[in-house]
Design an enzyme around this catalytic site. Structure first.
Site, PDB file in Angstrom:
ATOM      1  N   LYS A  75      -6.893  -5.342  -2.435  1.00 16.21           N
ATOM      2  CA  LYS A  75      -5.911  -5.125  -0.759  1.00 16.21           C
ATOM      3  C   LYS A  75      -7.610  -5.939   0.165  1.00 16.21           C
ATOM      4  O   LYS A  75      -7.575  -6.061   1.438  1.00 16.21           O
ATOM      5  CB  LYS A  75      -5.938  -3.928  -0.905  1.00 16.21           C
ATOM      6  CG  LYS A  75      -4.521  -3.349  -1.673  1.00 16.21           C
ATOM      7  CD  LYS A  75      -3.701  -3.818  -0.821  1.00 16.21           C
ATOM      8  CE  LYS A  75      -2.052  -3.281  -1.286  1.00 16.21           C
ATOM      9  NZ  LYS A  75      -1.212  -3.464  -0.439  1.00 16.21           N
ATOM     10  N   ASP A 123      -1.917   3.882   0.863  1.00 14.91           N
ATOM     11  CA  ASP A 123      -1.530   4.185  -0.641  1.00 14.91           C
ATOM     12  C   ASP A 123      -3.034   4.246  -1.363  1.00 14.91           C
ATOM     13  O   ASP A 123      -3.496   5.396  -2.010  1.00 14.91           O
ATOM     14  CB  ASP A 123      -0.397   3.836  -2.251  1.00 14.91           C
ATOM     15  CG  ASP A 123       0.382   3.918  -1.693  1.00 14.91           C
ATOM     16  OD1 ASP A 123       1.081   5.361  -1.573  1.00 14.91           O
ATOM     17  OD2 ASP A 123       1.733   2.565  -1.830  1.00 14.91           O
TER      18      ASP A 123
END
Length: 402
Positions: A75, A123
């Site tokens: 990410k 998340d």
């Protein structure tokens, strides 16, 4: 569960916008941006020959994103890259000229960035990337987290100076709350999922991930025949599948999307033939993949270039973590978080099922590529599931390398 792609768009060319976003030229530009990052280094690609023999395939290579830009997951490539792009674009508008990445740390650009706030829901991993990108350019970040995000993951984001905001409900609820508050306050939403009217920024996030694929294609000894990639909203799976399709054409590998059974929004979307929002049930251990509605951009790509969709259970994901921590033969030890080994879990399950092997043409000659999308982003949870601390696993890996 396993499903071959039956979508009417299957094998049709990508939408021109997606082809431009995920193509070779765009990936090269992402890599050019990365070259200006002080802590950038290609992540390693490991070979797992002993596991390949055990699973009855020719080769397994795993791209280990656990060290990416100091954030512990792939990410890191998406959110921070997008923040940088948006700051440079805003600087270009205000200064009336093209502003390049080489000017990122100039007083003029930092002054413009200081007036910008970037918001997202997460998340854990995406929010860390957005927060890091904002800190890097001198902007502000507001990160929304739902109740299932651990305090350890929240602290890992907050260390970049981000404002942390708890939202009620699931990840999808936090996405909606981030969009609502950002609209009220004039913040810029940098989401890794897309919805009607909001596609360009998620496309840039996906574009950031293509650098990982470029690295892997240079590192692999041979072109892969099969790729298994895990999915939450689908961004990384679409980025990998789309870039492979565009760069390899007819030589592209068979691509399998792997969902958690408890959050199988892409599997159910593939089964329905259109994007669906699934019901929230018992949480999955694969916390980074716990998404109940797919990204529209990701589905647009995957409906064309994914060959199959499958699910893995909780025990499959935990077994993959342990398999990588305690490898067979002389394979290297790898620290994979709860979601990191889900693609490998898909391969292990597929290799054990004669029906799936035939459907995918998976055999002793197959060269399989998977991605460890995250390291131990929650070390305590990792220790609980593996029975070893991540630093102990990493020490074993270093010893094997020596």
């Amino acid at each position: 569960m396993f499903l071959l792609n039956q979508n009417p768009n299957y094998r049709k060319p990508l939408d021109p916008v997606d082809a431009e976003t995920l193509g070779v030229k765009a990936a090269e530009e992402v890599e050019r941006y990365l070259a200006h990052r002080e802590n950038h280094a290609p992540t390693p690609l490991h070979s797992l020959p002993a596991l390949a023999v055990e699973l009855g395939v020719g080769a397994i290579h795993i791209k280990d994103e656990g060290s990416r830009l100091g954030l512990g997951s792939f990410k890191a490539l998406g959110g921070s890259y997008t923040v940088i792009r948006l700051v440079l674009e805003e600087a270009g508008r205000q200064l009336g000229r093209i502003v390049d990445i080489a000017e990122l740390r100039t007083p003029e650009v930092r002054a413009i960035a200081s007036g910008m706030t970037f918001a997202c829901a997460t998340d854990g991993n995406h929010g860390r990337s957005v927060a890091q990108g904002a800190q890097l350019v001198g902007a502000r970040a507001a990160i929304f987290v739902h109740s299932g995000v651990s305090d350890e993951r929240v602290a890992a984001i907050a260390r970049f100076g981000a404002q942390m905001i708890r939202a009620e409900g699931t990840y999808d609820d936090s996405v909606a709350e981030a969009a609502r508050v950002a609209a009220e306050k004039g913040w810029i939403v940098v989401s890794d999922t897309s919805w009607p009217g909001y596609e360009r920024i998620p496309g840039l996030v996906m574009q950031g991930y293509t650098a990982m694929v470029r690295e892997a294609l240079r590192q692999l000894p041979e072109r892969p025949t099969h790729v298994f990639v895990q999915a939450g909203v689908g961004g990384v799976a679409a980025a990998v599948a789309g870039h492979l399709a565009l760069s390899l054409g007819n030589l592209r590998p068979t691509f399998v999307v792997v969902d958690p059974a408890r959050a199988a929004c892409l599997f159910e979307t593939a089964r329905a033939g259109h994007p669906v929002k699934i019901d929230h049930g018992e949480p999955t251990v694969m916390a980074m993949l716990e998404c109940y509605e797919p990204s529209l951009v990701a589905w647009r790509v995957l409906s064309r270039v994914a060959d199959a969709f499958m699910t893995v259970d909780e025990e499959d994901a935990i077994a993959a973590m342990n398999c990588l921590a305690r490898p067979v033969g002389n394979d290297p030890a790898i620290v994979a978080g709860e979601s990191g080994g889900a693609g490998l879990a898909g391969l292990i399950r597929a290799a054990a099922d004669p029906r799936i092997r035939v459907a995918l043409n998976l055999d002793e000659a197959s060269r399989v590529f998977v991605i460890n999308t995250e390291g131990a982003t929650d070390p305590e949870r990792y220790t609980e599931l593996v029975g070893m601390r991540p630093d102990a696993v990493a020490t074993n890996a270093e010893g094997a390398d020596a």
